[in-house]
Every structure is written in C-alpha cells, then in structure tokens.
Design a protein around this motif. Structure first.
Motif, mmCIF file in Angstrom:
data_model
loop_
_atom_site.group_PDB
_atom_site.id
_atom_site.type_symbol
_atom_site.label_atom_id
_atom_site.label_comp_id
_atom_site.label_asym_id
_atom_site.label_seq_id
_atom_site.Cartn_x
_atom_site.Cartn_y
_atom_site.Cartn_z
ATOM 1 N N ASP A 67 0.806 -1.220 0.000
ATOM 2 C CA ASP A 67 0.000 0.000 0.000
ATOM 3 C C ASP A 67 0.840 1.271 0.000
ATOM 4 O OD1 ASP A 67 0.961 -0.424 2.535
ATOM 5 O OD2 ASP A 67 -0.871 0.218 3.556
ATOM 6 N N GLU A 68 2.166 1.154 0.043
ATOM 7 C CA GLU A 68 3.045 2.318 0.038
ATOM 8 C C GLU A 68 3.319 2.765 -1.395
ATOM 9 O OE1 GLU A 68 7.581 3.421 1.383
ATOM 10 O OE2 GLU A 68 6.479 1.890 2.501
ATOM 11 N N SER A 69 3.335 4.075 -1.627
ATOM 12 C CA SER A 69 3.588 4.618 -2.965
ATOM 13 C C SER A 69 5.038 4.385 -3.373
ATOM 14 C CB SER A 69 3.289 6.114 -2.985
ATOM 15 O OG SER A 69 1.938 6.342 -2.732
ATOM 16 N N VAL A 70 5.234 4.275 -4.686
ATOM 17 C CA VAL A 70 6.565 4.065 -5.227
ATOM 18 C C VAL A 70 6.731 4.985 -6.441
ATOM 19 C CG1 VAL A 70 5.865 2.139 -6.708
ATOM 20 C CG2 VAL A 70 8.224 2.331 -5.986
ATOM 21 N N ALA A 71 7.912 5.534 -6.599
ATOM 22 C CA ALA A 71 8.200 6.417 -7.732
ATOM 23 C C ALA A 71 9.309 5.801 -8.572
ATOM 24 C CB ALA A 71 8.610 7.796 -7.248
ATOM 25 N N ILE A 72 8.969 5.447 -9.802
ATOM 26 C CA ILE A 72 9.925 4.853 -10.728
ATOM 27 C C ILE A 72 9.870 5.674 -12.007
ATOM 28 C CG2 ILE A 72 10.538 2.787 -12.023
ATOM 29 C CD1 ILE A 72 9.064 1.192 -9.838
ATOM 30 N N SER A 73 11.012 6.005 -12.563
ATOM 31 C CA SER A 73 11.023 6.812 -13.781
ATOM 32 C C SER A 73 10.825 5.927 -15.009
ATOM 33 C CB SER A 73 12.339 7.576 -13.889
ATOM 34 O OG SER A 73 13.397 6.681 -14.102
ATOM 35 N N SER A 74 10.302 6.536 -16.059
ATOM 36 C CA SER A 74 10.065 5.794 -17.298
ATOM 37 C C SER A 74 11.373 5.383 -17.951
ATOM 38 C CB SER A 74 9.235 6.631 -18.262
ATOM 39 O OG SER A 74 9.934 7.800 -18.612
ATOM 40 N N ARG A 132 -11.687 -2.881 -7.514
ATOM 41 C CA ARG A 132 -11.412 -4.017 -6.632
ATOM 42 C C ARG A 132 -10.390 -3.648 -5.565
ATOM 43 N NH1 ARG A 132 -10.718 -8.267 -11.340
ATOM 44 N NH2 ARG A 132 -9.030 -6.805 -11.617
ATOM 45 N N TYR A 133 -9.374 -2.869 -5.943
ATOM 46 C CA TYR A 133 -8.346 -2.433 -4.991
ATOM 47 C C TYR A 133 -8.955 -1.555 -3.905
ATOM 48 C CZ TYR A 133 -4.030 -0.348 -3.247
ATOM 49 O OH TYR A 133 -3.006 0.081 -2.439
ATOM 50 N N ILE A 134 -9.819 -0.620 -4.291
ATOM 51 C CA ILE A 134 -10.473 0.264 -3.321
ATOM 52 C C ILE A 134 -11.354 -0.539 -2.382
ATOM 53 C CG2 ILE A 134 -12.215 2.086 -3.077
ATOM 54 C CD1 ILE A 134 -10.996 3.365 -5.598
ATOM 55 N N ASN A 135 -12.127 -1.480 -2.916
ATOM 56 C CA ASN A 135 -13.009 -2.300 -2.073
ATOM 57 C C ASN A 135 -12.216 -3.139 -1.078
ATOM 58 O OD1 ASN A 135 -15.297 -1.306 -3.316
ATOM 59 N ND2 ASN A 135 -15.418 -2.994 -4.776
ATOM 60 N N LYS A 136 -11.037 -3.588 -1.490
ATOM 61 C CA LYS A 136 -10.204 -4.401 -0.597
ATOM 62 C C LYS A 136 -9.544 -3.557 0.488
ATOM 63 C CE LYS A 136 -6.116 -5.907 -1.752
ATOM 64 N NZ LYS A 136 -5.005 -6.615 -2.414
ATOM 65 N N MET A 137 -9.083 -2.353 0.136
ATOM 66 C CA MET A 137 -8.307 -1.533 1.059
ATOM 67 C C MET A 137 -9.157 -0.588 1.918
ATOM 68 S SD MET A 137 -5.282 -2.569 0.605
ATOM 69 C CE MET A 137 -4.287 -1.354 1.419
ATOM 70 N N ILE A 138 -10.411 -0.346 1.558
ATOM 71 C CA ILE A 138 -11.203 0.667 2.252
ATOM 72 C C ILE A 138 -11.551 0.237 3.674
ATOM 73 C CG2 ILE A 138 -13.573 -0.006 1.656
ATOM 74 C CD1 ILE A 138 -12.609 3.452 0.988
ATOM 75 N N GLY A 139 -11.540 -1.044 3.961
ATOM 76 C CA GLY A 139 -11.853 -1.523 5.308
ATOM 77 C C GLY A 139 -10.793 -1.174 6.334
ATOM 78 N N ASP A 140 -9.571 -0.903 5.895
ATOM 79 C CA ASP A 140 -8.485 -0.574 6.812
ATOM 80 C C ASP A 140 -8.559 0.858 7.321
ATOM 81 O OD1 ASP A 140 -7.584 -3.109 6.371
ATOM 82 O OD2 ASP A 140 -6.074 -2.508 4.896
ATOM 83 N N TYR A 141 -9.328 1.713 6.667
ATOM 84 C CA TYR A 141 -9.398 3.132 7.026
ATOM 85 C C TYR A 141 -10.667 3.408 7.811
ATOM 86 C CZ TYR A 141 -5.664 3.635 3.629
ATOM 87 O OH TYR A 141 -4.494 3.513 2.957
ATOM 88 N N ARG A 142 -10.542 4.183 8.885
ATOM 89 C CA ARG A 142 -11.672 4.471 9.772
ATOM 90 C C ARG A 142 -12.389 5.768 9.408
ATOM 91 N NH1 ARG A 142 -12.932 -0.176 11.803
ATOM 92 N NH2 ARG A 142 -11.250 -1.158 12.925
ATOM 93 N N GLY A 143 -11.645 6.842 9.236
ATOM 94 C CA GLY A 143 -12.246 8.151 9.015
ATOM 95 C C GLY A 143 -12.687 8.364 7.573
ATOM 96 N N GLU A 144 -13.662 9.223 7.403
ATOM 97 C CA GLU A 144 -14.171 9.525 6.067
ATOM 98 C C GLU A 144 -13.128 10.271 5.231
ATOM 99 O OE1 GLU A 144 -16.715 9.116 3.065
ATOM 100 O OE2 GLU A 144 -17.054 8.312 5.072
ATOM 101 N N MET A 145 -12.352 11.138 5.877
ATOM 102 C CA MET A 145 -11.310 11.867 5.151
ATOM 103 C C MET A 145 -10.220 10.920 4.634
ATOM 104 S SD MET A 145 -12.041 15.014 4.903
ATOM 105 C CE MET A 145 -10.494 15.772 4.508
ATOM 106 N N GLN A 146 -9.864 9.908 5.428
ATOM 107 C CA GLN A 146 -8.863 8.939 4.986
ATOM 108 C C GLN A 146 -9.385 8.125 3.802
ATOM 109 O OE1 GLN A 146 -8.082 6.644 8.506
ATOM 110 N NE2 GLN A 146 -6.362 7.967 9.132
ATOM 111 N N LYS A 147 -10.660 7.775 3.838
ATOM 112 C CA LYS A 147 -11.254 7.019 2.736
ATOM 113 C C LYS A 147 -11.282 7.849 1.463
ATOM 114 C CE LYS A 147 -14.117 4.101 5.655
ATOM 115 N NZ LYS A 147 -15.471 3.666 6.012
ATOM 116 N N GLN A 148 -11.634 9.127 1.571
ATOM 117 C CA GLN A 148 -11.652 10.001 0.402
ATOM 118 C C GLN A 148 -10.242 10.205 -0.156
ATOM 119 O OE1 GLN A 148 -14.279 11.016 -1.214
ATOM 120 N NE2 GLN A 148 -15.622 10.009 0.256
#
Length: 145
Positions: free
Chosen positions: A21-28, A117-133
C-alpha cells in the motif's frame, strides 16, 4: 498502405522491500532501460531494434500500475521478458503482466475494474471519512511519466 498496430501492456510493478500500500516512484527511463537491456540480451540486435517504438504511457504510484506501448509484433518480446526483470531503477522489484490490449480504451476499462477491486479491498483498513476520500483520490489519480 498498411497501418501501424500497437499493443498496450498493463504491468504491475511491486517493490519487494516495501509494503503493497506504500507509494513508489519509478522513472520511465529506468523501466525502458531494464526492458531494453534484457531484450537485447535474450533476443539480440533484432530484439533491440524492434524496441524503438517503446513508450511508457501511464503510471500510478499508489496501485503500481504502468502501461507500456509498443508495436504489434515485438510485444511478445516484452511480455516474455517482464517476469525476468528484478530491478526498477535502484529498487528490487518484480513485474507482473496483468493485461495486453489492442486499444488504450480497453486498458482503461481494465484499470477501472482493477482500481475498484483495490479500493473495495483496502477501504476496510481506514476508519475516518477523510482517509477514505484520500485513498480514493490517490488510487484514481492518473500520472503520466
């Protein structure tokens, strides 16, 4: 007159030392360099010359999705090489081919389904509405390289 046909390869790039779930930055340029060197190693000069029209069109740092555009024939070289790539830039990574499409529109449809599908799987880990948005905004954001 014959038209040039393209193939669009949807790839998921996962770094081994980071959580999914951590962001990654890779150049083209790093992705292009890795693909080009391995194609040249396994397919020789013919494979290297066929990679002249290789482009990285899309990358999402949150879901680690990347779209690679290439010509119709050499797309087979790339799809056979992608599982062999072990690094992306300076990070240890693995490449997983999710979809190979003839049009960018079909790849976009697949990305929308995948992101839902990714959002549906990961949205359960977040409690607050701002975190979900914020999660939804991060996943649906498109960034070109």
């Amino acid at each position: 007159m014959v038209r040039v046909k393209h193939r669009y390869i949807l790839v998921q790039i996962r770094c081994n030392d980071r959580p999914s779930d951590e962001s990654v930055a890779i150049s083209s340029s790093a992705v292009y360099y890795q693909i080009n060197t391995l194609v040249e190693r396994y397919y020789g000069e013919f494979g290297s010359a066929s990679m002249l029209q290789l482009n990285v069109l899309y990358f999402n740092a949150k879901t680690h999705l990347c779209i690679i555009q290439t010509r119709h024939g050499p797309h087979r070289f790339i799809t056979s090489i992608l599982p062999l790539i072990t690094t992306a830039g300076s990070q240890v990574a693995r490449f997983r081919t999710l979809y190979v499409g003839a049009t960018l529109k079909q790849c976009h449809k697949f990305i929308i389904k995948y992101q839902q599908r990714y959002i549906n799987k990961m949205i359960g880990d977040y409690r607050g509405e701002m975190q979900k948005q914020q999660l939804i905004a991060d996943v649906t954001k498109m960034q070109t390289l």
